[in-house]
Write a protein that holds these residues in place. Structure first.
Motif, PDB file in Angstrom:
ATOM      1  N   ASP A  14       9.643   9.654  -9.283  1.00  0.00           N
ATOM      2  CA  ASP A  14      10.339   8.379  -9.472  1.00  0.00           C
ATOM      3  C   ASP A  14       9.528   7.218  -8.891  1.00  0.00           C
ATOM      4  O   ASP A  14       9.425   6.155  -9.512  1.00  0.00           O
ATOM      5  N   GLN A  15       8.968   7.414  -7.708  1.00  0.00           N
ATOM      6  CA  GLN A  15       8.173   6.345  -7.104  1.00  0.00           C
ATOM      7  C   GLN A  15       6.938   6.053  -7.954  1.00  0.00           C
ATOM      8  O   GLN A  15       6.564   4.893  -8.144  1.00  0.00           O
ATOM      9  N   LEU A  16       6.309   7.100  -8.467  1.00  0.00           N
ATOM     10  CA  LEU A  16       5.119   6.915  -9.298  1.00  0.00           C
ATOM     11  C   LEU A  16       5.463   6.139 -10.566  1.00  0.00           C
ATOM     12  O   LEU A  16       4.730   5.239 -10.983  1.00  0.00           O
ATOM     13  N   GLN A  17       6.612   6.468 -11.168  1.00  0.00           N
ATOM     14  CA  GLN A  17       7.049   5.771 -12.382  1.00  0.00           C
ATOM     15  C   GLN A  17       7.325   4.294 -12.084  1.00  0.00           C
ATOM     16  O   GLN A  17       6.939   3.411 -12.860  1.00  0.00           O
ATOM     17  N   HIS A  18       8.013   4.026 -10.978  1.00  0.00           N
ATOM     18  CA  HIS A  18       8.301   2.640 -10.610  1.00  0.00           C
ATOM     19  C   HIS A  18       7.014   1.877 -10.286  1.00  0.00           C
ATOM     20  O   HIS A  18       6.903   0.677 -10.589  1.00  0.00           O
ATOM     21  N   CYS A  19       6.057   2.552  -9.691  1.00  0.00           N
ATOM     22  CA  CYS A  19       4.770   1.932  -9.388  1.00  0.00           C
ATOM     23  C   CYS A  19       4.075   1.486 -10.666  1.00  0.00           C
ATOM     24  O   CYS A  19       3.602   0.342 -10.768  1.00  0.00           O
ATOM     25  N   TYR A  20       4.006   2.379 -11.651  1.00  0.00           N
ATOM     26  CA  TYR A  20       3.356   2.039 -12.915  1.00  0.00           C
ATOM     27  C   TYR A  20       4.087   0.900 -13.622  1.00  0.00           C
ATOM     28  O   TYR A  20       3.460   0.020 -14.232  1.00  0.00           O
ATOM     29  N   ILE A  55       0.835  -1.206   0.000  1.00  0.00           N
ATOM     30  CA  ILE A  55       0.000   0.000   0.000  1.00  0.00           C
ATOM     31  C   ILE A  55       0.865   1.250   0.000  1.00  0.00           C
ATOM     32  O   ILE A  55       0.616   2.207  -0.743  1.00  0.00           O
ATOM     33  N   ASN A  56       1.896   1.285   0.835  1.00  0.00           N
ATOM     34  CA  ASN A  56       2.776   2.456   0.884  1.00  0.00           C
ATOM     35  C   ASN A  56       3.393   2.768  -0.468  1.00  0.00           C
ATOM     36  O   ASN A  56       3.529   3.937  -0.849  1.00  0.00           O
ATOM     37  N   SER A  57       3.791   1.742  -1.207  1.00  0.00           N
ATOM     38  CA  SER A  57       4.546   1.955  -2.444  1.00  0.00           C
ATOM     39  C   SER A  57       3.663   2.071  -3.680  1.00  0.00           C
ATOM     40  O   SER A  57       3.959   2.860  -4.581  1.00  0.00           O
ATOM     41  N   LEU A  58       2.566   1.302  -3.730  1.00  0.00           N
ATOM     42  CA  LEU A  58       1.756   1.241  -4.950  1.00  0.00           C
ATOM     43  C   LEU A  58       0.428   1.980  -4.841  1.00  0.00           C
ATOM     44  O   LEU A  58      -0.138   2.391  -5.867  1.00  0.00           O
ATOM     45  N   PHE A  59      -0.096   2.136  -3.633  1.00  0.00           N
ATOM     46  CA  PHE A  59      -1.397   2.790  -3.432  1.00  0.00           C
ATOM     47  C   PHE A  59      -1.294   3.735  -2.243  1.00  0.00           C
ATOM     48  O   PHE A  59      -2.036   3.621  -1.266  1.00  0.00           O
ATOM     49  N   THR A  60      -0.366   4.661  -2.322  1.00  0.00           N
ATOM     50  CA  THR A  60      -0.051   5.528  -1.188  1.00  0.00           C
ATOM     51  C   THR A  60      -1.293   6.233  -0.658  1.00  0.00           C
ATOM     52  O   THR A  60      -2.057   6.842  -1.412  1.00  0.00           O
ATOM     53  N   VAL A  61      -1.481   6.142   0.663  1.00  0.00           N
ATOM     54  CA  VAL A  61      -2.603   6.786   1.335  1.00  0.00           C
ATOM     55  C   VAL A  61      -2.166   8.166   1.807  1.00  0.00           C
ATOM     56  O   VAL A  61      -1.047   8.340   2.301  1.00  0.00           O
ATOM     57  N   GLY A  62      -3.029   9.152   1.649  1.00  0.00           N
ATOM     58  CA  GLY A  62      -2.722  10.506   2.095  1.00  0.00           C
ATOM     59  C   GLY A  62      -3.490  10.873   3.357  1.00  0.00           C
ATOM     60  O   GLY A  62      -4.543  10.301   3.651  1.00  0.00           O
ATOM     61  N   SER A  75      -5.211   4.306  -5.757  1.00  0.00           N
ATOM     62  CA  SER A  75      -5.287   5.439  -4.838  1.00  0.00           C
ATOM     63  C   SER A  75      -5.349   6.699  -5.685  1.00  0.00           C
ATOM     64  O   SER A  75      -4.394   7.030  -6.395  1.00  0.00           O
ATOM     65  N   ARG A  76      -6.454   7.410  -5.616  1.00  0.00           N
ATOM     66  CA  ARG A  76      -6.655   8.570  -6.486  1.00  0.00           C
ATOM     67  C   ARG A  76      -5.793   9.770  -6.097  1.00  0.00           C
ATOM     68  O   ARG A  76      -5.603  10.677  -6.915  1.00  0.00           O
ATOM     69  N   VAL A  77      -5.293   9.783  -4.869  1.00  0.00           N
ATOM     70  CA  VAL A  77      -4.494  10.929  -4.434  1.00  0.00           C
ATOM     71  C   VAL A  77      -2.999  10.679  -4.590  1.00  0.00           C
ATOM     72  O   VAL A  77      -2.200  11.599  -4.433  1.00  0.00           O
ATOM     73  N   MET A  78      -2.610   9.449  -4.903  1.00  0.00           N
ATOM     74  CA  MET A  78      -1.191   9.104  -4.937  1.00  0.00           C
ATOM     75  C   MET A  78      -0.367   9.980  -5.884  1.00  0.00           C
ATOM     76  O   MET A  78       0.728  10.422  -5.514  1.00  0.00           O
TER      77      MET A  78
END
Length: 450
Positions: A374-380, A157-164, A364-367
């Protein structure tokens, strides 16, 4: 001395409530299931009344609707020995429920009565207490956006669907797939000043299990638990959910970071369905009357951040997808009004993959607004490679997959063991947000599919 005593007596007399000069009674004329029908009184929506049994016992009821001169009432608890023509009266005003730090570490029922055998909380009015009253909905312009990530201690969740901080998130799954276990992990691992837990419509033994195993002694110190199990009346289940949101909003407005956990949003909707059908609303999809969807939206919209406070109110709801049907009307409506959803997959749970998060169906719509590019790119990239692997995973044991024709597919097949290990986590293992991002970068940073 005499003058001082006289003044004190006058002050005390002024503080005493004035008794009613005239007591008005209605009469009970019909009992239909959980719905009682009364006439002859002045009945106001949402007000609490009492109905008399043949033994002289007065049971608490609440007005849920009316038609012409008839008022529809629903008991708050089990009632016995009612009779035609029984008297119905206005309930005595209960002492105001006040919020302060003494509520922390305690367990309450839907009417904010302690059920943890630790004694009652004194309700005398003090300058540092605030009454628990109806909360005013936030207007769209009074809402503060989600700008900071919230560490929930779960790597996937922390890495792929980060909660805000301030996000409203749903945990979607069928029965027995691990919603409550995942919720318990988030309860223990998430950093928050105050945790509000609402256990709505679940099995009674789960209340004690959640407190002892999921929260633990340390977690309970900063938590307030409101429990209304499945054998409570629909009214009490609804009240438990609404009370928890009022409490969370109060502590948020005290500039604290609040985590609200509700298990489950579906049981709340089912309680609203029982109430709606009992007053004659016409059923729509799967028996849910239209008012249920409006109530769901109102409840969820009462959470979130406020411009008037530096605190935050993050809400996590479990949603039961009946029969693992993700198109269940409540699940479908919840996806539309929440800021993200984590879908748990039964097939993954059966393989021992825990937490059984379906990363293709979750989001996660707010991620995109709260993590580094960089984290967003690695997640995708991880999601893409995981999806490519699922396209051929049945061919590999048969020897039908041939490497060397598609570099991206080859990378997906080669990295899958590392990806699967990355997505799994034991119940008592906590992975911080920074460590989750670093581990994601270590796996995805060296991928070259050009």
């Amino acid at each position: 001395m005499i003058q001082t005593l006289h003044e004190r007596l006058i002050k005390a007399a002024n503080e005493l409530p004035t008794p009613p000069l005239l007591q008005s009674y209605g009469r009970l004329v019909r009992v239909n299931g959980l719905t009682l029908t009364a006439i002859g009184g002045l009945f106001a929506m949402g007000r609490k009344y009492q109905v008399e049994s043949i033994d002289g016992v007065w049971y608490d009821v609440e007005v849920i609707g009316f038609h012409e001169k008839e008022a529809y009432l629903m008991p708050l608890n089990k009632v016995e020995d009612l009779y035609a023509g029984a008297r119905v009266r206005v309930a005595t005003q209960a002492p105001s429920i006040c919020i302060d730090e003494r509520l922390l570490g305690r367990v309450f029922d839907a009417q904010m009565n302690p059920i943890d055998l630790l004694g009652n909380i004194t309700r005398e009015k003090e300058h540092n207490q605030t009454k628990l009253v109806k909360s005013t909905p936030l207007s769209p312009l009074d809402r503060r956006g989600v700008t900071e990530p919230l560490d929930v201690g779960i790597r996937a969740i922390n890495s792929l669907f980060t909660v805000g901080k301030g996000q409203r998130l749903g945990l979607f799954a069928g029965s027995g797939v691990g919603k409550s276990k995942l919720l318990g992990m988030m309860t223990r691992f998430t950093s928050a000043d105050v945790v509000i837990v609402a256990l709505v419509g679940e099995r009674g033994w789960e209340v004690k299990e959640f407190i002892e195993q999921s929260l633990g002694k340390q977690g309970l110190k900063k938590a307030i638990v409101i429990a209304s199990p499945a054998d409570d009346s629909p009214l009490l289940r609804v009240k438990a959910a609404e009370q928890s949101h009022k409490l969370a909003a109060y502590f948020r407005d005290q500039n604290l970071n609040v985590l609200l956990l509700m298990d489950s949003l579906t049981r709340y909707a089912q309680a609203q369905r029982e109430i709606g059908l009992s007053v004659g609303e016409l059923p729509a999809s799967k028996g849910y009357p239209p008012s249920v969807y409006s109530k769901l939206t109102q409840l969820v919209e009462s959470s979130g951040n406020s411009e008037q406070s530096q605190g935050s109110m993050t809400a996590i709801y479990t949603v039961l997808a009946e029969g693992d049907d993700q198109q269940d009307p409540i699940a479908d409506n919840a996806r539309a009004i929440l800021d993200g959803h984590i879908v748990l997959d039964r097939s993954l749970a059966e393989k021992g993959h825990y937490p059984a998060i379906n990363i293709g169906a979750s989001i996660s719509r707010v991620m995109p607004n709260i993590v580094e590019p960089d984290q967003l790119q690695h997640c995708y990239l991880l999601k893409k490679l995981y999806s490519r692997y699922l396209q051929v995973h049945e061919l590999i044991p048969l020897g039908a997959y041939q490497a060397g024709k598609d570099p991206e597919m080859d990378a997906a097949v080669n990295l899958y063991p590392q990806i699967e290990s990355f997505l799994c986590q034991t119940l008592n293992e906590k992975i911080s947000f920074s460590d989750s991002a670093i581990q994601l970068q270590q796996i995805m940073g060296k991928v070259n599919v050009s």
